[in-house]
Design a protein around this motif. Sequence first.
Motif, short mmCIF file in Angstrom:
data_model
loop_
_atom_site.label_atom_id
_atom_site.label_comp_id
_atom_site.label_asym_id
_atom_site.label_seq_id
_atom_site.Cartn_x
_atom_site.Cartn_y
_atom_site.Cartn_z
N ILE A 1 64.43 38.19 21.83
CA ILE A 1 64.73 39.64 21.17
C ILE A 1 66.22 39.82 20.48
O ILE A 1 66.21 40.01 19.12
N GLU A 2 67.14 39.61 21.37
CA GLU A 2 68.43 39.77 20.60
C GLU A 2 68.78 38.94 19.52
O GLU A 2 69.01 39.15 18.44
N PHE A 3 68.04 37.65 19.86
CA PHE A 3 68.18 36.42 18.65
C PHE A 3 67.79 37.06 17.57
O PHE A 3 68.40 37.21 16.27
N LEU A 4 66.49 37.51 17.52
CA LEU A 4 65.77 37.68 16.21
C LEU A 4 66.39 38.91 15.53
O LEU A 4 66.61 39.02 14.41
N GLU B 1 75.63 41.37 16.45
CA GLU B 1 75.02 41.15 17.84
C GLU B 1 74.28 42.32 18.55
O GLU B 1 74.82 43.37 18.38
N SER B 2 73.02 42.13 19.07
CA SER B 2 72.20 43.08 19.26
C SER B 2 72.28 43.06 20.86
O SER B 2 72.25 42.11 21.63
N VAL B 3 71.85 44.19 21.48
CA VAL B 3 71.71 44.60 22.83
C VAL B 3 70.21 44.73 23.26
O VAL B 3 69.63 45.50 22.92
N GLY B 4 69.87 43.64 24.25
CA GLY B 4 68.56 43.89 24.07
C GLY B 4 67.94 44.93 24.95
O GLY B 4 66.76 45.73 24.48
N TYR B 5 68.67 45.53 25.92
CA TYR B 5 68.48 46.91 26.61
C TYR B 5 67.99 47.89 25.63
O TYR B 5 66.74 48.56 25.70
#
Lengths: 1011, 183, 478
Positions: free
Chosen positions: A491-494, A502-506
């Motif tokens: 999810i973060e990668f996509l 950079e994204s935070v999965g949470y």
Amino acid sequence: MSDQSNQTTFWKSLNELAKNKEYEKYAEREFPENATEMTDQVSRRSFLRVMGASIALAGFASCRKPVQKILPYTKQPEDLVLGEPNFYATSMPFQDTVTGLLVENNEGRPTKLEGNDQHPASGGRTNIYNQAGILNLYDPDRSRSPRRNGESASKNDFVQFASEHFSDRNRNILFVSEANSSPTYNRVKENALQTFSNANWVTFEPFNDDNAIEGTNIAFGQRLRTVNHFDTADVVVSLNDDFMSPFGHKNSVENAYKLTSRRKVNNTDDSMSRIYSVENSFTSTGSYADHRLRLKTSEIEPFTYALASRLSESVSGLGAFNNVSNNFTNHEWVDKLAEDLLSNQGNSIVSLGFDHSSVAHAAVAAINSALNNAGNTVTYHEIPYYGEQHQTEAFLEAIEEIKAGVYDTVVLIGTNPAYSAPSDLDFEAALGNVDTKIHLSDYYDETSRIADWHLNRAHFLEAWGDGLSYTGQRSVIQPQILPLYDGLSEIEFLNTIVSGEESVGYDLVQETWSSYFSSNFNQNWETVLHDGVDPNSGFNSVSVSLRSGFASDIRPNLNAEPISGMEITIKPDATLFDGRFANNGWLQELPEPMTKITWDNVALMSPSTAESLGLPPEQSFKSNDVPTVRISAGDATIEIAAWVLPGHADNSITLTAGYGRNNLGRVADGVGVDVYPLRTSEAMFNQPASVERTGSVYEIACVQDHNNIEGRDMVREATLEEYRENPDFATYKSIHGYEVPGIKEAKAEGDDRGPISLFEEQYGPDYQPQWGMAIDLNACFGCGVCTIACQAENNIPVIGKREVGRRRIMHWIRTDRYFEGDRDNPKVYHQPVPCMHCEMAPCEQVCPVAATTHSEDGMNQMTYNRCIGTRYCANNCPFKVRRFNFFNYTKEYLTTGDDPEIIQMAMNPDVTVRFRGVIEKCSYCVQRVNSAKIKSKIATGSKKPEDGAVQTACQQACPANAITFGDLTDQNSVVSQHKQNDRNYVMLEEMNVRPRTSYLAKLRNTNSELA
Amino acid sequence: MSKSTVENNMYGVLAEFRNPKELVDAAKKINQNGYKKYDTFSPFPIHGIDKAMNLPKSKLGWIVVSHGLVGLIGSFAMIYFMMVADYPLNISGKTLLNIPAWIPVIFELTVLLSAFGAVFGMFFLNGLPKFNHPLFNSENFKKATDDGFFVCIESDDPQFDVEKVQTLLKDAGGTNIEEIYDN
Amino acid sequence: MSKTYEYVPEPALVKGNHDFKSLTALITDINMRPTPKGWYIAFGISNILLFVLLFSIGYLIWEGTGIWGLNAPAGWGWAIINFVWWVGIGHAGTLISAILFLFRQDWRTAINRFAEAMTIFAVMCAGIFPAIHVGRIWVIYWVFPLPNQMAMWPNFNSPLLWDVFAVSTYFTVSLLFWYVGLVPDLATIRDRIKSKMGKVLYGTFALGWRGSNRHWWNYEKSYMILAGLATPLVLSVHTIVSFDFAVSLIPGWHTTIFPPYFVAGAVFSGFAMVLTLMIIVRKIYGLEEIMTVDHIEKMNIIIMVTGSMVGFAYLMEFFVAWYSGVEYEKAIFILRATGPYAWAYWIMITCNVISPQVFWSKKLRRNVAFTFFISIVVNIGMWFERFVIAVTSLSTDFLPSSWGYYSPTFWDVITYVGTFGLFFTFFLLFLRFLPMVAVAEIKAILPQADPHNYDENGEYDPPKVEIPEPVKDSEQKG
């Protein structure tokens, strides 16, 4: 610790640097120093030297100790008592399903996965992949850092690159993803497709249920997921569908616990469902079935049509199959099956293996709807995330487009086509036409190596996520530990690609879920986190009806001819699936349910086929050397060990994928043979092939060398009718015709505990509780999850192929598999064998140093510190359940390598690790028993936990609920009930060792008309 | 040959005989003459010489029996202490006082102790080891372990008298009669 | 018809007209003359093998039991086989020195000394195996009832523990017995040897023995009692060794016939080994006049008898297995003869049951070369007997699922070969430095030793053997 640490390499010592060299050498398979046991390159004795050696491989990543980032607590979390594990709900994704799990977490260190009983896909149960998941987390061979053109890079580098590269929104991007049911993932996917107008998204799974879904499309005009409700079916017809095995069906756990729940028999009044299996290879499901017919894979579909045709005579809706005639039209089975199905309309199930053609699936769908099973025992559901196109076909087209140079960027997520894509695609070359190739994966694998960017993926226990179960229940995936190697979730990668930062999965997950809860999100969210699943969710079931034009569309496809001559069938491997678990030592060393082979894949064939190839029709007892065969299909040829599997269809060979890896990991490398080359886009599943013996041999490590039960009474069985006539069929008397010698004499002396004895035994002292176990052979289908669960719970080391080949397997619970009867259509028995905990244990009296003795609560216990290793106890154990540490297995497992701390984290802190030269064996999970006793003592003051408070690891994992364990002094405990069951018996009763582990005899609900 | 001196007193008179028969006869004769402190020497035990010399019954038997009893009772006591008293364990559900299983060890230890008694008791009764003995001063006596048969009447016999003894031995057929001194 | 009877006098035990002195010389000169070159060669070879043993043990301790071929069904293999084999061989010595002594078999004196030596060295070889076959050799002392940090005691219910006591007792008693016998002979050498060193050493071990008949009196008593103790002991030792198997519940092990059967087998193999050694020794050291063909014949008869006893035991095992009606018992015996280990079983039968039967022929049992050959065959056969017992039962026991084939590794083999190094190193030292025949005892059985063989004026006058007239059995009836 800052992210720079990822680029830098800290050496603990020069020595370590030197060691790495040694490992690199080892990787090149040079003769390693001081390791006589490793003279053969297949040796896995130094499993850990292997596991720990990863740094040398994984490009020099940081020596950061994840432990240090988590412990010690600067502030004591209130919910945590040191030494007391916490349990958190999460789920394990597998293809586009998830299974709900509870994670045992010791001081922030997940050590054991159990099923989540609130989760429908688990029901508190697990399969081997779930159990082994924990070892994947601590696999030091997992990729430890992003790589740019093979050079170690940092996450930041990638984020930077992504933001630049994808700032051009008009790029022609191809997303190749593995199947994924995650709502969040699919939400981000939609974003991506919106953001990048020229992007195309395809899904690739080498083994998938596309055909099944396409089948419903042909039949009902909708792409639907078929769900079989085995708990409500009276008759189940499995057409080459191994739906109970995790590699045969992605919802195996639910299937297994539901099917077996319908076959629990407590007394003569109980009924059980009847299972017919028509299959090519001998599978667990086939061995569990009441009737089994062996057919070549290519004969299954004609058989299906013949069955449909036969049914069409009696029910409407199968007009399409009217007087279809083929070899099976007059087959005895067709009639009998038809009769049984017709008399059970509305509560029968016909199911077909995923890999069969969509036409055949359509036929099965038609049958189920015609039999009025649709909506009752078989339901059909819409899958929100599933596209309009057949996914594999879409993938194949996309590859053509790549070749045509349509795409400048390919983003591969999780999947590994360079290894598993059909060989005729020549995926590797195709990818050459693409400028930018980005790959997210757990390992630096075949695809990563040809990618410009490799991103290391976070394990599902390391990252936030979510997913849908097979039946669509929304489940959360909550991390148990910080990413050991600082990986990214898909999810973060996509989202990083989409958003450029950079994204935070949470946040992403919460964002998704916020839409599910109209009001007070936090409370609902907490609840879901706690339960692991949102109960008011699930795919909508749709009522289906045959679409008009079905007949005309399908009719032309019904005269499919079986392959004449030799055929091969390529299936996922029982333990490695499509290869994703190849570096998992537990799974590699788990005996395959039917062949009992470890550490290798083989070409399965029937005895007659073997003879026709000039091979011996049974395995040699004296030697591990197995003849190999050369299999050619299309323009590919492989050489692989030939293994005779009684009951396999003739002129048919079954191969399993997932082996033959290079530079993936120390466990996976060089094990087995890669069969993907035989797989082409035309023939993904089943094709003609030419087979010849090579004359050379190959060493196979099989844990059971003798397959015939020799007419002994270890396993006792009757048909349901026989049982109703004679409920005591399983007693020693009815088997042998006479009482156990000495019983009468004992009774005469007023002793009803067993045969008369020379000694005044101290039988289970007045002390309560007294522990015992009962195993229901009518539920067990031999999946082997008990073995892995036990291995995880009890810190059992992996010893490697060489040692297994020397018959030194360390598993505390094994599953014996016996063939009985005619070699072409044998009966198969599965019998889990843990320690019997005999009340008069023969092992105890022969130990010269009293290292094994009896506990007051009736358990046969090992005192490792006292054991000097005479092995006399192992000799004197009639059940041969004792295991000896011939070498320092555990030390190899836990301390070799340059950062053993990682694998050490997988150890259960409650269980002693065993050292060289001592005996070990099943302890009835004494650590669980004692903690339950302590808890109960604190709570109630009595050391007698209430029934169900103690579950052994094997019992808890078993998807069939075959194992019950508890207090024998409590007459109401389930185990006591089972032991009072008239099917209850113990092995070797006449030895008067009085095992505490007993068995419930197997029943088969046979169709009297089908002899 | 050394002469009698103040500081070198006589141990006894040694005479050699030709063969076992003569030795036995000589022993008889000496015995009849009422000598107590004398001994005969031969390379091997001679049949019947015990009667001739009228030797008392050996006490060795009693030593062995007593040792045997110690072994028997001691080993039983030891096992009882270890298996029942000190550290009782539930082993194969067997009774703690599992005497049949103890018999082998008890037997072995009894035999072992008895054997010690038999060997060391014998050495004790024979006053061995005794590395130095006046008789070793006689060159001729070396034959006693080869093919020599000797009689030695010791000086501390109450009725010892050099001349008498020498004549007695000569009459009995003794040859190479010599006086043996302590050093 | 009429029969004629002939009186056959017992042949003289010592051939050639030897007197005490010549016997002393014949035997003890061997120890006093300079060491022959051949001895050095033999000793060198034995030493090499001894180092092989030490090395293989060292490697075993370093690497772990896993270097052997043992596996899950077969927890015991060559180590235990070799242990039983060596212990068995040991039994002949005690049997000859103790039991034949009690039965007043004077011919034993020619061979008892080195038979006992053989016993001691064989038991040493045997003792190595139980010690090194355990997984944790460094705590092997836990089998002795010593106070330790765990405050635990050994388990006196375990046959292995009985073994510990039996074998160590057996070794100690054999050693004492042997030494007691040696004392007078050591004194003989003490009195004959020239070298100062020799005098001191032999003198020390002779304990000042001077042939006093007051000493002989206690000495004979002691010897008699030791013989009386050693006899039940030797029987008990192999009985207890057999308990290792018989007390377990493994099919083919759990049989009451084992104790007598093992003892018979032990005597069988022991005598074979004594013959092997004796035939070499008597040739090299020219002791044919002491270790005569009569001895060889007598021993061959014992071999034939014990061999037949063993054969009978094999038959009984089968019968009892069938008669018991226990399916596992029946199965294991059929498997032995026809299963994966049939080859070993038939080697055993051929060597142990068939080969000794040739000794029904007087000609063959007096044929030294042939006897030598058979003695080797028997020892091979007896090794295989232990192999068949130990391995077959384990590898195919109750649950067919756990059946597994056992085969040894390189290390199993060289460890066994190495023990011969240990054995012969000691045996050669014994031949070199100790009288290999009991001098005092053999003198005592010469006719000259008996006072009754002299006339009244003390002249040697051996009894004349009278051969009575052949008698008609018709007269005999009357």
